[in-house]
Design a protein around this motif. Structure first.
Motif: not given
Length: 81
Positions: A46-50, A53-54, A58-59
């Protein structure tokens, strides 16, 4: 273990299995194995590791501003004051 199956679906599946030279139990078991493997693969990818990690870097963006245009314009206004 007992599983309830619609009679018409059972008949069609049984006929299909006979045409393919298989027994109905093996057809159902094969289907369930494929379903489980696809389901696990979909959840893992579903969600890549990169991206994971992010997350949170962000706000927060308003839920109603889905493409973040308002957030971006506010950022530009503050930057160029």
């Amino acid at each position: 273990m007992e599983v309830a199956i619609n009679k018409n679906i059972y008949k069609q599946a049984s006929d299909y299995a006979k045409e393919q030279g298989l027994n109905l139990s093996s057809v159902i078991e094969d289907f369930l194995k494929r379903f489980i493997v696809r389901s696990k693969a979909a959840n893992e990818q579903d969600i890549p590791d990169v991206v994971k990690s992010l997350l949170g870097a962000a706000e927060n963006i308003d839920n109603e501003d889905l493409n973040a245009r308002e957030f971006y314009y506010q950022h530009l206004e503050e930057k160029y004051r």
